[in-house]
Design a protein around this motif. Structure first.
Motif, PDB file in Angstrom:
ATOM      1  N   THR A 289      36.522  51.233  30.479  1.00 37.09           N
ATOM      2  CA  THR A 289      36.527  50.523  31.746  1.00 37.09           C
ATOM      3  C   THR A 289      35.749  51.346  32.782  1.00 37.09           C
ATOM      4  O   THR A 289      35.270  52.446  32.479  1.00 37.09           O
ATOM      5  CB  THR A 289      37.974  50.270  32.211  1.00 37.09           C
ATOM      6  OG1 THR A 289      38.597  51.532  32.492  1.00 37.09           O
ATOM      7  CG2 THR A 289      38.769  49.531  31.140  1.00 37.09           C
TER       8      THR A 289
ATOM      9  N   ASN B 264      37.182  43.732  35.155  1.00 39.28           N
ATOM     10  CA  ASN B 264      38.129  43.974  34.068  1.00 39.28           C
ATOM     11  C   ASN B 264      38.164  42.801  33.092  1.00 39.28           C
ATOM     12  O   ASN B 264      38.225  42.992  31.874  1.00 39.28           O
ATOM     13  CB  ASN B 264      39.526  44.229  34.632  1.00 39.28           C
ATOM     14  CG  ASN B 264      39.575  45.471  35.505  1.00 39.28           C
ATOM     15  OD1 ASN B 264      38.802  46.408  35.315  1.00 39.28           O
ATOM     16  ND2 ASN B 264      40.472  45.484  36.465  1.00 39.28           N
TER      17      ASN B 264
ATOM     18  N   GLY C  41      41.232  50.277  35.971  1.00 40.78           N
ATOM     19  CA  GLY C  41      41.252  49.010  35.251  1.00 40.78           C
ATOM     20  C   GLY C  41      41.731  49.074  33.822  1.00 40.78           C
ATOM     21  O   GLY C  41      41.737  48.040  33.132  1.00 40.78           O
ATOM     22  N   LYS C  42      42.157  50.248  33.345  1.00 45.06           N
ATOM     23  CA  LYS C  42      42.602  50.340  31.945  1.00 45.06           C
ATOM     24  C   LYS C  42      43.785  49.415  31.683  1.00 45.06           C
ATOM     25  O   LYS C  42      43.790  48.653  30.713  1.00 45.06           O
ATOM     26  CB  LYS C  42      43.009  51.788  31.597  1.00 45.06           C
ATOM     27  CG  LYS C  42      41.908  52.805  31.661  1.00 45.06           C
ATOM     28  CD  LYS C  42      42.340  54.140  31.091  1.00 45.06           C
ATOM     29  CE  LYS C  42      43.489  54.783  31.834  1.00 45.06           C
ATOM     30  NZ  LYS C  42      43.119  55.200  33.215  1.00 45.06           N
TER      31      LYS C  42
ATOM     32  N   ALA D 288      32.391  48.531  30.250  1.00 37.95           N
ATOM     33  CA  ALA D 288      32.407  47.746  31.480  1.00 37.95           C
ATOM     34  C   ALA D 288      31.287  48.193  32.414  1.00 37.95           C
ATOM     35  O   ALA D 288      30.564  49.149  32.137  1.00 37.95           O
ATOM     36  CB  ALA D 288      33.762  47.889  32.166  1.00 37.95           C
TER      37      ALA D 288
ATOM     38  N   GLN E 245      39.037  42.471  39.460  1.00 34.64           N
ATOM     39  CA  GLN E 245      39.557  41.943  38.203  1.00 34.64           C
ATOM     40  C   GLN E 245      38.511  41.119  37.452  1.00 34.64           C
ATOM     41  O   GLN E 245      38.673  40.873  36.254  1.00 34.64           O
ATOM     42  CB  GLN E 245      40.821  41.125  38.448  1.00 34.64           C
ATOM     43  CG  GLN E 245      42.010  41.933  38.957  1.00 34.64           C
ATOM     44  CD  GLN E 245      42.528  42.967  37.967  1.00 34.64           C
ATOM     45  OE1 GLN E 245      42.046  43.077  36.838  1.00 34.64           O
ATOM     46  NE2 GLN E 245      43.525  43.743  38.363  1.00 34.64           N
TER      47      GLN E 245
ATOM     48  N   ALA F  25      35.210  42.904  30.659  1.00 41.28           N
ATOM     49  CA  ALA F  25      35.398  43.848  29.555  1.00 41.28           C
ATOM     50  C   ALA F  25      36.407  43.316  28.545  1.00 41.28           C
ATOM     51  O   ALA F  25      36.220  43.449  27.325  1.00 41.28           O
ATOM     52  CB  ALA F  25      35.848  45.202  30.102  1.00 41.28           C
ATOM     53  N   ALA F  26      37.498  42.725  29.046  1.00 39.59           N
ATOM     54  CA  ALA F  26      38.501  42.157  28.140  1.00 39.59           C
ATOM     55  C   ALA F  26      37.908  41.035  27.305  1.00 39.59           C
ATOM     56  O   ALA F  26      38.164  40.931  26.098  1.00 39.59           O
ATOM     57  CB  ALA F  26      39.702  41.661  28.940  1.00 39.59           C
TER      58      ALA F  26
ATOM     59  N   THR G  54      42.851  45.609  32.021  1.00 38.32           N
ATOM     60  CA  THR G  54      42.019  45.180  30.906  1.00 38.32           C
ATOM     61  C   THR G  54      42.847  45.072  29.633  1.00 38.32           C
ATOM     62  O   THR G  54      42.742  44.091  28.872  1.00 38.32           O
ATOM     63  CB  THR G  54      40.852  46.168  30.699  1.00 38.32           C
ATOM     64  OG1 THR G  54      40.073  46.222  31.903  1.00 38.32           O
ATOM     65  CG2 THR G  54      39.968  45.754  29.541  1.00 38.32           C
TER      66      THR G  54
END
Length: 423
Positions: free
Chosen positions: A163, A258, A54-55, A197, A255, A261-262, A58
């Motif tokens: 993540t 993700n 997910g890097k 995350a 997602q 976290a974003a 994100t």
């Protein structure tokens, strides 16, 4: 980048400067950056992103949110899919050939014949380009691990993001989640906030231990913030309040993790609600459950052709969950993998979400798993496995058997091959 371009030739020369593709240490990077005048100390404010999965997604969401405010953003990602230029985005645009040539030349000259890995010297080239191009923010994605990754030379980023951590690259990072998370947590800097995350408990404990030692404020899923789906909407909540948003533009249940976290990162950066919504609804990131619509998709007729580069057990789980969330349809997989990956772990979740898997070798990759070995692992996971000589042959065969949905998966290198063909 066209075949045989100047940067192609330079990049090929760089691969010969060190016998190992991966050799984790910061000494060579620090030496070259010093010779270049320390560009890493002249970057716009840095957001540093590490993790197993997910890097890229994100980071893409954070970038979309920042750009929605009118900010200009540098971004460094890896690996590339179709061409190297994808790794370096200058103030919102992919680096052009002349600029890439110029920074690569300067790095080669400054390095001389000293040993340095390909990732290390190209990371230095990215820092040089970032330092000399005006922008408001810099987004850095870790290549491997964190503690000894070439990107981990920025002394004080504005924010760190970790993540989800899972098993991958155990030969370099350790054989347990706690050890791997400890390596990822190496990006945490003293006093710098870190967004975390959703994690396995042992991974979270390792990250929190490092943050405590560094006096770094932790913004962790399930503690300082939460994200989930309610009534077909993305609902995010933290101490500042609640956001009720459309689902992410990038498909798949993973997602949501993700996006959470974003959003936590964007809220820490004090972005407004409109920018936060733009972050999750405008982000684009190729080869992450990407719907293909080119000539290869036309072979499927009215059906669907998808592409995903996930390649570890957690990615297999994410792909399976995504397929389950889609409308029911006759689904075939086309899979090619590297022999360095946990193929059985990747295949295991896929056994009950597809009718058949077509195994291929990855063209041009020395470390490709043979199609026969991939097929064997697929059969052991409960999939009806077939072998094809190419992706095109597999698409044609799957379509001929009535597959409505076809997913090409198993490796970013296979995804890159497909995208380079203009599919």
């Amino acid at each position: 980048m066209t075949q045989g371009s100047g940067s192609d030739i330079l990049l090929e020369r760089m691969t010969r400067l060190h016998p190992k593709i991966i050799d984790l240490t910061l000494a060579r990077v620090e030496r070259l950056l010093a010779a270049l005048g320390h560009p890493e100390r002249k970057l716009p404010p840095v957001i540093h992103v590490a993790g197993t999965n997910g890097k890229g997604s994100t980071q893409a969401m954070i970038r979309a949110g920042l750009e929605a405010t009118g900010a200009t953003v540098h971004a460094y990602t890896s690996p590339h899919l179709a061409r190297f230029h994808e790794r370096i985005r200058l103030a919102g645009e992919l680096i052009d050939e002349d600029h890439l040539m110029a920074v690569l030349d300067r790095c080669m000259e400054a390095n001389g014949e000293e040993p340095i890995t390909f990732f290390e010297i190209t990371t230095c080239a990215a820092f040089l380009a970032f330092a000399e191009t005006k922008a408001d923010w810099t987004l850095l994605e870790v290549g491997l691990g964190g503690r000894l990754d070439a990107t981990n030379v920025v002394e004080r980023p504005r924010l760190s993001v970790i993540t989800p951590v899972d098993l991958d690259h155990q030969q370099y990072l350790g054989d347990t989640l706690a050890k791997i998370a400890g390596e990822k947590a190496g990006i945490i800097k003293r006093g710098v906030p870190v967004v975390v995350a959703r994690q396995h408990p042992e991974a979270l404990e390792a990250i929190e231990d490092k943050a405590a030692r560094m006096g770094a404020p932790v913004l962790a899923y399930g503690q300082q913030w939460h994200a989930g789906v309610e009534r077909g909407r993305l609902v995010y909540q933290d101490e500042r309040g609640l956001l009720d948003l459309p689902l992410p533009n990038l498909p798949g249940p993973h997602q949501i993790v993700n996006a959470g976290a974003a959003l936590a990162a964007m809220r820490e950066l004090r972005l407004d609600d409109e920018a936060c919504e733009a972050g999750v609804t405008r982000a684009e990131w190729p080869a992450r459950m990407q719907r293909l619509r080119g000539w290869l998709a036309e072979m499927v007729g009215p059906g669907e052709l998808w592409l995903d580069g996930g390649h570890n057990p957690a990615a297999g789980e994410a792909i399976a969950a995504t397929l389950r969330a889609m409308p029911a349809a006759k689904t075939h997989l086309i899979c090619g993998m590297l022999n360095t990956k946990d193929v059985a772990g990747f295949m295991r979740p896929l056994g009950d979400v597809a009718e058949r898997l077509w195994a291929v070798s990855i063209p041009g990759e020395a470390n490709t798993l043979t199609a026969e070995e991939t097929a064997r692992h697929a059969a052991e996971a409960g999939l009806r496995a077939e072998i094809a000589d190419s992706v095109e042959e597999a698409v044609a065969a799957a379509t001929g058997m009535g597959a409505y949905r076809i997913l090409i998966c198993g490796s970013l290198y296979l995804a890159g091959h497909v995208l380079r063909q203009g599919a």
